[in-house]
Design a protein around this motif. Sequence first.
Motif, short mmCIF file in Angstrom:
data_model
loop_
_atom_site.label_atom_id
_atom_site.label_comp_id
_atom_site.label_asym_id
_atom_site.label_seq_id
_atom_site.Cartn_x
_atom_site.Cartn_y
_atom_site.Cartn_z
N VAL A 98 1.50 1.11 -10.11
CA VAL A 98 0.19 1.24 -9.45
C VAL A 98 -0.79 0.30 -10.15
CG1 VAL A 98 -1.78 2.76 -9.00
CG2 VAL A 98 0.55 3.62 -8.72
N VAL A 99 -1.40 -0.60 -9.37
CA VAL A 99 -2.41 -1.48 -9.96
C VAL A 99 -3.82 -1.15 -9.46
CG1 VAL A 99 -0.90 -3.41 -10.55
CG2 VAL A 99 -1.88 -3.28 -8.25
N ARG A 100 -3.90 -0.51 -8.30
CA ARG A 100 -5.19 0.08 -7.91
C ARG A 100 -4.91 1.48 -7.42
NH1 ARG A 100 -8.36 -0.15 -2.70
NH2 ARG A 100 -6.96 1.63 -2.58
N ARG A 101 -5.65 2.42 -7.94
CA ARG A 101 -5.37 3.82 -7.67
C ARG A 101 -5.92 4.24 -6.31
NH1 ARG A 101 -7.55 6.18 -13.32
NH2 ARG A 101 -8.84 7.23 -11.78
N ASN A 149 10.67 7.04 -11.98
CA ASN A 149 10.15 5.78 -11.46
C ASN A 149 9.85 5.95 -9.98
OD1 ASN A 149 10.14 4.22 -13.71
ND2 ASN A 149 12.11 3.24 -13.29
N TYR A 150 8.97 5.10 -9.48
CA TYR A 150 8.64 5.19 -8.05
C TYR A 150 9.88 4.94 -7.20
CZ TYR A 150 6.39 4.46 -3.63
OH TYR A 150 6.02 4.57 -2.31
N PRO A 151 10.21 5.86 -6.28
CA PRO A 151 11.45 5.70 -5.52
C PRO A 151 11.37 4.73 -4.33
CG PRO A 151 10.43 7.83 -5.07
CD PRO A 151 9.54 7.13 -6.04
N GLY A 152 10.24 4.06 -4.17
CA GLY A 152 10.20 2.98 -3.18
C GLY A 152 9.88 3.43 -1.76
N PHE A 153 9.44 4.68 -1.58
CA PHE A 153 9.22 5.19 -0.21
C PHE A 153 8.38 4.25 0.66
CE2 PHE A 153 9.43 9.66 -2.24
CZ PHE A 153 10.80 9.71 -2.07
N PRO A 161 -5.05 4.15 0.34
CA PRO A 161 -3.74 4.01 -0.30
C PRO A 161 -3.94 3.65 -1.77
CG PRO A 161 -4.30 1.99 0.85
CD PRO A 161 -5.44 2.96 1.11
N SER A 162 -2.90 3.81 -2.58
CA SER A 162 -2.91 3.08 -3.85
C SER A 162 -2.19 1.76 -3.57
CB SER A 162 -2.22 3.88 -4.95
OG SER A 162 -0.92 4.21 -4.57
N ALA A 186 0.86 -1.19 0.00
CA ALA A 186 0.00 0.00 0.00
C ALA A 186 0.89 1.23 0.00
CB ALA A 186 -0.89 -0.01 1.23
N CYS A 187 0.56 2.17 -0.85
CA CYS A 187 1.40 3.36 -1.00
C CYS A 187 0.58 4.59 -0.65
CB CYS A 187 1.90 3.43 -2.44
SG CYS A 187 2.72 4.98 -2.84
N ARG A 188 1.13 5.41 0.21
CA ARG A 188 0.42 6.63 0.62
C ARG A 188 1.16 7.89 0.19
NH1 ARG A 188 -4.04 5.81 3.43
NH2 ARG A 188 -4.39 3.75 4.29
N CYS A 189 2.04 7.74 -0.78
CA CYS A 189 2.76 8.92 -1.26
C CYS A 189 1.78 9.86 -1.96
CB CYS A 189 3.83 8.52 -2.26
SG CYS A 189 5.17 7.59 -1.50
N SER A 190 1.98 11.13 -1.76
CA SER A 190 1.16 12.10 -2.46
C SER A 190 1.78 12.37 -3.83
CB SER A 190 1.09 13.40 -1.67
OG SER A 190 2.38 13.97 -1.64
N ARG A 191 0.98 12.95 -4.71
CA ARG A 191 1.48 13.29 -6.03
C ARG A 191 2.69 14.23 -5.90
NH1 ARG A 191 -3.30 14.34 -10.01
NH2 ARG A 191 -3.73 12.23 -9.32
N ARG A 192 2.58 15.14 -4.92
CA ARG A 192 3.66 16.12 -4.73
C ARG A 192 4.98 15.44 -4.36
NH1 ARG A 192 3.77 20.30 -0.57
NH2 ARG A 192 1.53 20.03 -0.33
N GLN A 193 4.88 14.41 -3.49
CA GLN A 193 6.10 13.71 -3.07
C GLN A 193 6.79 13.03 -4.25
OE1 GLN A 193 4.09 11.52 0.09
NE2 GLN A 193 6.09 11.27 1.05
N LEU A 194 6.00 12.66 -5.25
CA LEU A 194 6.56 11.88 -6.35
C LEU A 194 6.89 12.73 -7.58
CD1 LEU A 194 4.25 8.74 -6.13
CD2 LEU A 194 6.51 9.11 -5.12
N ALA A 195 6.58 14.02 -7.50
CA ALA A 195 6.78 14.88 -8.68
C ALA A 195 8.24 14.82 -9.11
CB ALA A 195 6.38 16.30 -8.34
#
Length: 294
Positions: free
Chosen positions: A169-172, A131-135, A151-152, A118-127
């Motif tokens: 991301v497989v579920r948004r 690639n997804y940095p694995g947070f 979560p996504s 489950a990922c709770r990163c915000s769009r801002r954190q990932l801007a």
Amino acid sequence: MKELPEHLQQHLERGRALAAAGGYRGRFAPSPTGVLHLGNLQTALLSWLAARQAGGAWLLRIDDLDTPRNRAGAIEEIQSDLRWLGLEWDGPVLLQSERRGIYYSWLSWLRRSGWLFACRCSRRQLAGQPNYPGFCRTAGHHWGWQQQRLPSWRLRVADDDPHGSGDVVVRRADGFIAYQLATVIDELSFGITDVVRGADLREALPAQRSVFAALGESPPQFRHGPLLCDASGQKLSKREASSGLEPLRAAGLDAAAVIGRLASGLQLLDPGARLSATELLEHLTQQEIDAVIS
Ligand code: GLU
């Protein structure tokens, strides 16, 4: 890894049997967010030509999962535009919105098998991150609402994975099944062997390859056609590119003139040709069609 439940096993086997029985099986998969614009129509024509030239099937799938983006009437317009152009598809129209059950079954299996986090990163954190940095990979977040957000769910992809997609991301976070998961399940369900689509989707391929790998299946052959350009090879303006058949019909063009125009946009014919989709198919060799797909 958890053993696949019987019904998912059967689901894969049905798709494999279709793929094995039918030779070439292609598909066109527009999103019903509006009319098919000329770029979509060019891609539809190319995808149809490649399938029919191979003597194969060509399916029509409607990617209507992202319901807020769906536009009323678009599904009917897509079908009538394709018919008007003479691009007939095989079998019933496949609506993703009617297939949520199978997507959730796979999602649930992936989760139980440890593929997802489950990922709770915000769009801002990932801007700005390609690639997804694995947070959130090791954060142990759970399913439910937290700070009023779901979560996504991301598929864990090893850093040294040859597809290089990052965690997909497989579920948004808005609760919708992601395109990347639905499209892969659909290619498998319908035994798709060959995809020809627009070059704008080339960048989606690494993520899709990662999803195929997680499901333990090999992908179809994915190829991409050119994006729409004007006569001098320039990218079209947004306005030109986003218009559909209506302005052309209003200017008096019939289907033969539009097919001619789309074919010349694909560099398959010189400008000015007038012919039906079937005549175009008869006129072209496989080499000529393959030359514009990569
Ligand atoms: N529905 C997606 C789109 O129109 C395309 C899916 C695909 O061809 O893979 O962009």
